[in-house]
Design a protein around this motif. Structure first.
Motif, PDB file in Angstrom:
ATOM      1  N   TYR A  74      -8.738   8.246  -9.099  1.00  0.00           N
ATOM      2  CA  TYR A  74      -7.713   7.226  -8.873  1.00  0.00           C
ATOM      3  C   TYR A  74      -7.120   6.768 -10.204  1.00  0.00           C
ATOM      4  N   MET A 137      -5.876   9.313  -2.288  1.00  0.00           N
ATOM      5  CA  MET A 137      -5.815   8.767  -3.641  1.00  0.00           C
ATOM      6  C   MET A 137      -4.400   8.811  -4.208  1.00  0.00           C
ATOM      7  N   SER A 139      -1.686   8.660  -2.387  1.00  0.00           N
ATOM      8  CA  SER A 139      -0.941   7.609  -1.686  1.00  0.00           C
ATOM      9  C   SER A 139      -1.293   6.243  -2.253  1.00  0.00           C
ATOM     10  N   TYR A 140      -2.564   6.032  -2.609  1.00  0.00           N
ATOM     11  CA  TYR A 140      -2.974   4.766  -3.222  1.00  0.00           C
ATOM     12  C   TYR A 140      -2.263   4.575  -4.566  1.00  0.00           C
ATOM     13  N   SER A 144       0.176   1.588  -5.440  1.00  0.00           N
ATOM     14  CA  SER A 144      -0.101   0.747  -6.609  1.00  0.00           C
ATOM     15  C   SER A 144       1.174   0.498  -7.399  1.00  0.00           C
ATOM     16  N   GLY A 189       4.301   7.194  -0.479  1.00  0.00           N
ATOM     17  CA  GLY A 189       2.931   6.862  -0.100  1.00  0.00           C
ATOM     18  C   GLY A 189       2.654   6.967   1.384  1.00  0.00           C
ATOM     19  N   LEU A 193      -0.342   9.121   3.124  1.00  0.00           N
ATOM     20  CA  LEU A 193      -1.446   8.445   3.802  1.00  0.00           C
ATOM     21  C   LEU A 193      -1.540   8.897   5.251  1.00  0.00           C
ATOM     22  N   SER A 221      -7.697   1.724   7.866  1.00  0.00           N
ATOM     23  CA  SER A 221      -6.741   2.684   7.311  1.00  0.00           C
ATOM     24  C   SER A 221      -5.496   2.766   8.191  1.00  0.00           C
ATOM     25  N   PHE A 253      -0.855  -4.229  -0.135  1.00  0.00           N
ATOM     26  CA  PHE A 253      -1.719  -3.611  -1.150  1.00  0.00           C
ATOM     27  C   PHE A 253      -3.082  -4.300  -1.188  1.00  0.00           C
ATOM     28  N   LEU A 256      -5.019  -2.806   1.432  1.00  0.00           N
ATOM     29  CA  LEU A 256      -5.453  -1.473   1.014  1.00  0.00           C
ATOM     30  C   LEU A 256      -6.715  -1.561   0.158  1.00  0.00           C
ATOM     31  N   LEU A 257      -6.772  -2.523  -0.773  1.00  0.00           N
ATOM     32  CA  LEU A 257      -7.951  -2.679  -1.623  1.00  0.00           C
ATOM     33  C   LEU A 257      -9.179  -3.057  -0.801  1.00  0.00           C
ATOM     34  N   PHE A 260     -10.417   0.005   0.762  1.00  0.00           N
ATOM     35  CA  PHE A 260     -11.046   0.938  -0.174  1.00  0.00           C
ATOM     36  C   PHE A 260     -12.457   0.505  -0.557  1.00  0.00           C
TER      37      PHE A 260
END
Length: 272
Positions: A74, A137, A139-140, A144, A189, A193, A221, A253, A256-257, A260
């Motif tokens: 990442y 990763m 897409s992340y 970001s 992204g 994803l 997800s 986001f 998303l974190l 993750f």
């Protein structure tokens, strides 16, 4: 493993130096320091690439399975994307903000084992699964950058509203450009994803006997994908104020974190 550990350690050191130089440029708008920071970042990318290739050669699989491997990859994605964006658009502040995240992610990997605690089976390392993680990763990484563009948009909007005519304001791209860049990153992204989730479901259907669709990471997800897809829909229809769009993007986001780091609870989504 020890013979290439020096590459990882040197990467951490030079990455820290690069971020510090970028921070100095952020405060003082020093072009000489900015060029030095960018040069160090290029070296960091080369060292990260060398370490990743060495890991791939030493291990029997593409190293994106453990949390250490995923965080390292990442961070590499963020460095790669920031260098590409800098080459095409010359947005120094984006490089700085992106690599704050990249450096923090890389430092987090320092406290994790480099190799799996248990042996990685051939089933676990199927091409479907490795492609699933790699796409996720990337897409992340795109999300970001999109979040950073939205954050810069909100910062500039606030400064304009308060009439704060500072040197920082002059270094920010226009609100229109920031909103457009955030949109483009999400356009990259979301399909990545989506494809990652589809491949993950196909892999799970083939090898897992359990009801994987109820897994916390799978559910979240899908919620992350739905959140960003809704954002793209509202952006396309232009039915939401732009400032609120950027706020939504930052919150997406954050979700998303959470997905993750906080949902590794099942047998097939556990990092350990």
């Amino acid at each position: 493993m020890a013979e290439v550990r020096w590459i990882y350690d040197l990467t951490i050191f030079l990455y820290a130096a690069s971020v510090l130089f970028y921070f100095n440029d952020f405060l003082q708008s020093n072009r000489k320091v900015n060029r030095l920071a960018f040069g160090l970042l290029v070296v960091v990318w080369a060292l990260q690439t060398a370490f990743f290739v060495s890991q791939t050669i030493m291990k029997a699989y593409f190293p994106v399975i453990t949390l250490f491997e995923t965080l390292f990859f990442y961070s590499w994605v963020l460095v790669s994307l920031s260098l590409a964006i800098h080459y095409f658009f010359r947005i120094d502040l984006l490089v700085f903000f992106t690599n704050i995240i990249g450096f923090v992610v890389l430092v987090m990997s320092m406290f994790l084992p480099e190799t799996p605690i248990v042996a990685v089976s051939s089933i676990l390392t199927s091409e479907l699964l490795l492609t699933h993680v790699t796409l996720a990763m990337f897409s992340y990484g795109a999300f970001s950058l999109s979040m950073i563009f939205s954050g810069m948009y909100l910062l500039q909007h606030k400064m304009l509203k308060e009439r704060r005519w500072t040197p920082l304001l002059r270094r920010l791209p226009s609100l229109e450009r920031l909103g457009s860049y955030a949109y483009r990153m999400n356009m990259l992204g979301v399909p990545m994803l989506l494809l990652s989730i589809v491949l993950g479901i196909i892999w799970a259907k083939m090898v897992l006997p359990e009801k994987f669709l109820l897994d916390a990471k799978v559910v979240l997800s899908i919620l992350v994908l739905a959140s960003y897809s809704f954002w793209l829909y509202k952006r396309y229809r232009d039915t939401m104020p732009m400032r609120r769009m950027q706020q939504w993007n930052v919150l997406a986001f954050a979700l998303l974190l959470i997905n993750f780091f906080a949902t590794n609870t099942s047998t097939f989504h556990s990092w350990w």
